[in-house]
Design an enzyme around this catalytic site. Structure first.
Site, PDB file in Angstrom:
ATOM      1  N   CYS A 176     -33.724 -13.351   7.939  1.00 25.60           N
ATOM      2  CA  CYS A 176     -33.144 -13.995   8.992  1.00 25.60           C
ATOM      3  C   CYS A 176     -34.743 -14.496   9.225  1.00 25.60           C
ATOM      4  O   CYS A 176     -34.514 -15.634  10.124  1.00 25.60           O
ATOM      5  CB  CYS A 176     -32.396 -13.554  10.251  1.00 25.60           C
ATOM      6  SG  CYS A 176     -32.849 -12.704  11.273  1.00 25.60           S
ATOM      7  N   ASP A 177     -35.234 -14.028   9.774  1.00 24.33           N
ATOM      8  CA  ASP A 177     -36.854 -14.568  10.271  1.00 24.33           C
ATOM      9  C   ASP A 177     -37.343 -15.786   9.291  1.00 24.33           C
ATOM     10  O   ASP A 177     -37.934 -15.810   9.523  1.00 24.33           O
ATOM     11  CB  ASP A 177     -38.081 -12.547  10.158  1.00 24.33           C
ATOM     12  CG  ASP A 177     -38.000 -11.433  10.842  1.00 24.33           C
ATOM     13  OD1 ASP A 177     -36.133 -11.765  10.939  1.00 24.33           O
ATOM     14  OD2 ASP A 177     -38.489 -11.136  10.635  1.00 24.33           O
ATOM     15  N   SER A 178     -37.251 -15.575   7.936  1.00 25.06           N
ATOM     16  CA  SER A 178     -37.754 -16.300   7.142  1.00 25.06           C
ATOM     17  C   SER A 178     -36.884 -17.338   7.046  1.00 25.06           C
ATOM     18  O   SER A 178     -38.046 -18.484   6.616  1.00 25.06           O
ATOM     19  CB  SER A 178     -37.288 -15.445   6.107  1.00 25.06           C
ATOM     20  OG  SER A 178     -35.491 -16.090   5.260  1.00 25.06           O
TER      21      SER A 178
END
Length: 379
Positions: free
Chosen positions: A158-160
């Site tokens: 999800c950080d991406s």
């Protein structure tokens, strides 16, 4: 996940936080003075510039910090923040990170593109355009399961969604070529369809968390991980054309997450490291809270979130963030590099935490400035 020996003490601590606090001197919905917000932002940014991180200059940790520096540069009367970002770009020869497909190594492109939009110097984005054109002509193969090469070639965590899509959108804004915009939109929804929990309206960090559970039996939703997404949504919506076919879907997800997030905020303004099990990690956490404050303030300022519903949670978050600033400007209570909820040294700091703080501050500043500007009566 492992049951903490200190869980019952932690639960008691969180329970105390839930007790209504004495009413502050100012109303809960009182905006701070805009000059005070900006001055505090500058103090935090000045500390960071005077105490540079040892991470590589194109690393995501630094690049997320740069996004906040650019936000401050947009409201500060001093040129030193814009100058610092120009100097960073020059030192990097305007190159992104070394890994061709890795979202983390594309985050710095957001700042290069914003500098280009300010200065209009082609060399600022030439290496980034070359990188993105290569990615488009040589698409990486693989699924979104967080295994093997997928962890570096796909937007599989999800950080991406904070690191890469806003960079692609900004290169579209810089060049006018819609292929960059459409790549961002298509791959945002590819990742979202895989990681977004439609019941909880939160994102799993990656596929390895689908079956993990916290000590209280709830699903594991990491605060900063969801902060990355919420901040990424704001940074896409900031530039996404009003008539783009995907805009209603982005706005819906933004509102869904906002509505869920305010139900998880603790009474001191913070979100705990584990969103659904705050008792397991009772310490204050700045980075997730910073991105949530940013997103809530941005949504209010741009008319996507109802002011009556979201202003108090946003201001409560901002006051919490202010409490993380030391007298010399050092920002603390930043969860260190990781991928899941955890306990950490409360004195920890990282440039991405500063980035979240400055992004939040820039929108709080705009809200405060708008509130302080007298409206001209209609005649």
């Amino acid at each position: 996940m492992a049951h903490s020996p200190a869980r019952f003490l932690a639960a008691a601590a969180v329970a105390l936080l839930a007790v209504p606090l004495a009413r502050p001197a100012q109303p809960d919905d009182a905006l701070p003075a805009a000059p005070e917000v900006r001055a505090l932002m500058e103090r935090v940014a000045d500390w960071q510039l005077a105490n540079p991180s040892k991470h590589p200059a194109t690393d995501w940790t630094q690049a997320a910090g740069y996004t906040g520096m650019m936000a401050l540069a947009g409201i500060s009367d001093s040129p030193r923040y814009l100058d610092a970002m120009r100097a960073m770009g020059e030192k990097n020869a305007w190159k992104p990170g070394p890994r061709i497909y890795h979202a983390d190594d594309q985050c710095v492109i957001q700042t290069y593109a914003e500098l280009f939009l300010h200065d209009h110097r082609p060399e600022m984005i030439a290496p980034s355009v070359e990188r993105f054109d290569y990615v488009l002509s040589h698409p990486a193969k693989g699924g979104l399961e967080f295994v093997g090469s997928n962890r570096s070639t796909q937007w599989s965590w999800c950080d991406s969604l904070f690191m890469a899509p806003p960079a692609w959108v900004r290169i579209w804004a810089a060049t006018g070529n819609t292929k960059y915009l459409e790549f961002a939109v298509t791959n945002w929804w590819r990742t979202s369809d895989f990681l977004y929990d439609r019941t909880e309206h939160l994102f799993f960090r990656d596929s390895t968390y689908f079956t993990k559970r916290e000590a209280n039996g709830r699903k594991v939703f990491w605060s900063r991980g969801n902060g990355w997404v919420f901040g990424g949504l704001a940074r896409i919506l900031e530039l996404l054309p009003a008539d783009h076919p995907a805009r209603p879907r982005f706005e819906q997800q933004f509102r869904e997450m906002a509505a869920k997030l305010i139900t998880l905020q603790q009474s001191d303004g913070f979100w705990r490291s584990s969103l659904l099990d705050p008792a397991e990690y009772p310490a204050k956490e700045e980075s997730g809270t910073g991105f949530y404050c940013y997103g809530l303030a941005w949504g209010i300022n741009h008319g996507l979130l109802d002011r009556a519903t979201y202003l108090v949670p946003m201001l409560r978050a901002w006051r919490g963030l202010v409490s993380c600033v030391e007298p010399d400007g050092r920002l603390i209570h930043v969860q260190p590099i990781g991928s899941d909820p955890r306990s950490f040294d409360p004195n920890a700091t990282e440039p991405y935490g500063v980035g979240a703080f400055l992004l939040a501050g820039s929108e709080v500043y705009r809200a405060a400035s708008a509130a302080a500007t007298p409206r001209t009566p209609r005649r």
